[in-house]
Design a protein around this motif. Sequence first.
Motif, mmCIF file in Angstrom:
data_model
loop_
_atom_site.group_PDB
_atom_site.id
_atom_site.type_symbol
_atom_site.label_atom_id
_atom_site.label_comp_id
_atom_site.label_asym_id
_atom_site.label_seq_id
_atom_site.Cartn_x
_atom_site.Cartn_y
_atom_site.Cartn_z
ATOM 1 N N VAL A 23 0.850 -1.191 0.000
ATOM 2 C CA VAL A 23 0.000 0.000 0.000
ATOM 3 C C VAL A 23 0.885 1.240 0.000
ATOM 4 N N LEU A 24 0.455 2.237 -0.716
ATOM 5 C CA LEU A 24 1.079 3.558 -0.719
ATOM 6 C C LEU A 24 0.155 4.482 0.070
ATOM 7 N N THR A 25 0.728 5.363 0.860
ATOM 8 C CA THR A 25 -0.060 6.374 1.548
ATOM 9 C C THR A 25 0.049 7.661 0.748
ATOM 10 N N ALA A 26 -1.078 8.112 0.202
ATOM 11 C CA ALA A 26 -1.108 9.350 -0.588
ATOM 12 C C ALA A 26 -1.483 10.498 0.343
ATOM 13 N N VAL A 27 -0.611 11.486 0.440
ATOM 14 C CA VAL A 27 -0.880 12.665 1.255
ATOM 15 C C VAL A 27 -1.701 13.623 0.404
ATOM 16 N N ARG A 28 -2.891 13.905 0.871
ATOM 17 C CA ARG A 28 -3.787 14.775 0.112
ATOM 18 C C ARG A 28 -3.175 16.164 -0.075
ATOM 19 N N PRO A 29 -3.710 16.933 -1.022
ATOM 20 C CA PRO A 29 -3.189 18.288 -1.248
ATOM 21 C C PRO A 29 -3.217 19.113 0.040
ATOM 22 N N ILE A 30 -2.267 20.003 0.167
ATOM 23 C CA ILE A 30 -2.146 20.838 1.374
ATOM 24 C C ILE A 30 -3.442 21.564 1.694
ATOM 25 N N THR A 31 -4.185 21.957 0.682
ATOM 26 C CA THR A 31 -5.449 22.661 0.938
ATOM 27 C C THR A 31 -6.413 21.812 1.751
ATOM 28 N N ASP A 32 -6.262 20.489 1.726
ATOM 29 C CA ASP A 32 -7.129 19.593 2.501
ATOM 30 C C ASP A 32 -6.766 19.548 3.977
ATOM 31 N N ALA A 102 -8.806 3.975 -11.097
ATOM 32 C CA ALA A 102 -9.684 4.707 -10.183
ATOM 33 C C ALA A 102 -8.903 5.612 -9.235
ATOM 34 N N ASN A 103 -7.596 5.359 -9.070
ATOM 35 C CA ASN A 103 -6.761 6.173 -8.180
ATOM 36 C C ASN A 103 -5.913 7.204 -8.913
ATOM 37 N N THR A 104 -6.074 7.308 -10.219
ATOM 38 C CA THR A 104 -5.263 8.233 -11.014
ATOM 39 C C THR A 104 -5.427 9.680 -10.554
ATOM 40 N N THR A 105 -6.661 10.133 -10.400
ATOM 41 C CA THR A 105 -6.903 11.521 -9.988
ATOM 42 C C THR A 105 -6.331 11.779 -8.601
ATOM 43 N N LYS A 106 -6.512 10.840 -7.705
ATOM 44 C CA LYS A 106 -5.990 10.958 -6.338
ATOM 45 C C LYS A 106 -4.468 11.100 -6.357
ATOM 46 N N MET A 107 -3.795 10.315 -7.192
ATOM 47 C CA MET A 107 -2.336 10.365 -7.257
ATOM 48 C C MET A 107 -1.853 11.660 -7.914
ATOM 49 N N ARG A 108 -2.578 12.132 -8.909
ATOM 50 C CA ARG A 108 -2.176 13.398 -9.554
ATOM 51 C C ARG A 108 -2.322 14.580 -8.603
ATOM 52 N N ALA A 109 -3.283 14.516 -7.699
ATOM 53 C CA ALA A 109 -3.530 15.623 -6.772
ATOM 54 C C ALA A 109 -2.682 15.547 -5.509
ATOM 55 N N ALA A 110 -2.130 14.379 -5.202
ATOM 56 C CA ALA A 110 -1.414 14.182 -3.929
ATOM 57 C C ALA A 110 -0.225 15.123 -3.797
ATOM 58 N N TRP A 111 -0.008 15.570 -2.575
ATOM 59 C CA TRP A 111 1.129 16.442 -2.261
ATOM 60 C C TRP A 111 2.404 15.619 -2.133
ATOM 61 N N ALA A 112 2.264 14.397 -1.627
ATOM 62 C CA ALA A 112 3.405 13.498 -1.441
ATOM 63 C C ALA A 112 2.870 12.076 -1.326
ATOM 64 N N ALA A 113 3.796 11.130 -1.259
ATOM 65 C CA ALA A 113 3.425 9.730 -1.069
ATOM 66 C C ALA A 113 4.423 9.088 -0.117
#
Length: 144
Positions: A23-32, A102-113
């Motif tokens: 599993v990768l942990t995707a850090v959401r965008p800073i605005t979140d 299904a996770n493409t948008t989430k990964m493009r928006a992530a601040w880090a992983a």
Amino acid sequence: MGHLGQMSERTFRRARNRLGSPVLTAVRPITDWADNLPAGYHYDEAVDSIHDYNGRPLAVLSDYWTTDSVDIVPLAASEELQALMVAGEVPAGSVEVIVLAANTTKMRAAWAALIDNVEYNIKSVTQYPPGSVAIFAVVRLAKR
């Protein structure tokens, strides 16, 4: 990407299970999550850092992150990726992983992983097969 064009969701799940269900942990965008920072701290996009008004960085940034878990299949370092590292075009320690479309948008928006507690910047997210019916994406990550 040769053999990757043949991958289905079922093949992805099977490969992931054989690898121990990484599993990768995707850090959401800073605005979140920036509103959760302690008083006096802010994000400075120019230096990609969270610090107070005296320039002191936030000690434990991960305490404030909002994250999502993303199922992955790690890829062995491709010849292309190895050549880019040798040429200095991508940092040493870069990795590539496969995620479902299904996770493409989430990964493009992530601040880090994060993978195994190692932090990465997301360098690219490429859908396969190309087009509107992609099944998965290859995510290139560079160690922070």
